[in-house]
Scaffold this motif. Structure first.
Motif, PDB file in Angstrom:
ATOM      1  N   CYS A  95       0.845  -1.197   0.000  1.00  0.00           N
ATOM      2  CA  CYS A  95       0.000   0.000   0.000  1.00  0.00           C
ATOM      3  C   CYS A  95       0.879   1.245   0.000  1.00  0.00           C
ATOM      4  O   CYS A  95       1.801   1.370   0.804  1.00  0.00           O
ATOM      5  N   LEU A 100      -4.056   5.428   1.027  1.00  0.00           N
ATOM      6  CA  LEU A 100      -4.478   5.216   2.411  1.00  0.00           C
ATOM      7  C   LEU A 100      -5.002   6.491   3.063  1.00  0.00           C
ATOM      8  O   LEU A 100      -4.653   7.597   2.663  1.00  0.00           O
ATOM      9  N   LEU A 120      -4.802   2.735   9.564  1.00  0.00           N
ATOM     10  CA  LEU A 120      -4.656   2.998   8.132  1.00  0.00           C
ATOM     11  C   LEU A 120      -5.768   2.265   7.392  1.00  0.00           C
ATOM     12  O   LEU A 120      -5.974   1.067   7.604  1.00  0.00           O
ATOM     13  N   ASN A 122      -7.563   1.435   3.576  1.00  0.00           N
ATOM     14  CA  ASN A 122      -7.347   1.409   2.129  1.00  0.00           C
ATOM     15  C   ASN A 122      -8.500   2.142   1.435  1.00  0.00           C
ATOM     16  O   ASN A 122      -9.639   1.677   1.435  1.00  0.00           O
TER      17      ASN A 122
END
Length: 230
Positions: A95, A100, A120, A122
């Motif tokens: 990622c 994020l 965090l 996505n």
């Protein structure tokens, strides 16, 4: 026996000579009724190549490309994957910061410790992964750092797969300054850097004063776990 005069023989010889000459002239007039008609071959003439050598009969030269090279055979395409199965490496890469969103969850204090989940999430349209620890730093309103960077707690990092909308959290912990006697400051924000990235995400800090120096002033981070809180 018939006698022929000398003048008669001379005349006969002249007649014979003219007859022979006439026959030779007739044979040399260029029209021979017995000559076979010319054969016309059909086909396409090849362009000149600068060489006087002609291709052998019964063979044909390969067509040339615009550059004069014989075109190579097309390469064999690799088979494409079909159906379901294991995700490819391109679909499950690390990622990146741009994919994020960072946030800080509610404090869960206990045994003189302040415990905040750093989350965090996505926000992209593809699956990606996080592994290990985040980076973090408290900063003032002007962006100046407050206190040393948090330290890492011991732990066993694992790879967390985040589908679009999924989250992972890491614990941010420090001793209560009222108990430890550490000097404090109230940050304006917490900068959170995803694992193996350089760009940070800025989160407004609403958790109050944090230790910045003195005894028991260290702040710790744990490894990522799936979800948004313990």
């Amino acid at each position: 026996m018939v006698y022929t005069s000398r003048s008669a023989r001379h005349g006969a010889l002249l007649v014979g000579t003219f007859a022979v000459l006439g026959l030779l002239t007739a044979c040399g007039n260029g029209k021979d009724v017995h000559t076979n008609p010319p054969i016309t071959a059909s086909g396409t003439a090849a362009p000149a190549t600068g060489t006087t050598k002609s291709p052998e009969a019964g063979t044909s030269a390969p067509a040339a490309t615009a550059t004069g090279a014989v075109p190579a055979a097309p390469s064999k395409a690799a088979p494409s994957a079909s159906g379901g199965g294991t995700a490819t490496a391109a679909a499950t890469t690390r990622c990146h910061t741009s994919q994020l969103r960072a946030s800080v969850g509610r404090n869960d204090p206990g045994a003189g410790q302040e415990n905040f989940p750093v989350v965090l999430t996505n926000t992209s349209g593809r699956t990606c992964t996080v592994h290990g620890y985040p980076g973090a730093a408290f900063v003032s309103a002007s962006g100046s750092p407050l206190g040393p960077d948090p330290k890492r707690e011991s732990g066993s990092p694992t790879t967390i797969t985040l589908r679009p909308g999924q989250s992972a959290w890491a614990g941010l912990t420090f001793s209560n300054p009222g108990i430890s006697g550490a000097k404090t400051a109230t940050p304006a924000a917490l900068l959170v850097t995803p694992p193996d990235e350089r760009d940070a995400l800025k989160v407004v800090w609403t958790g109050g004063a944090v230790p910045v120096s003195g005894n028991s002033s260290s702040v710790f981070l744990s490894v990522f776990s799936p979800g948004t809180a313990p």
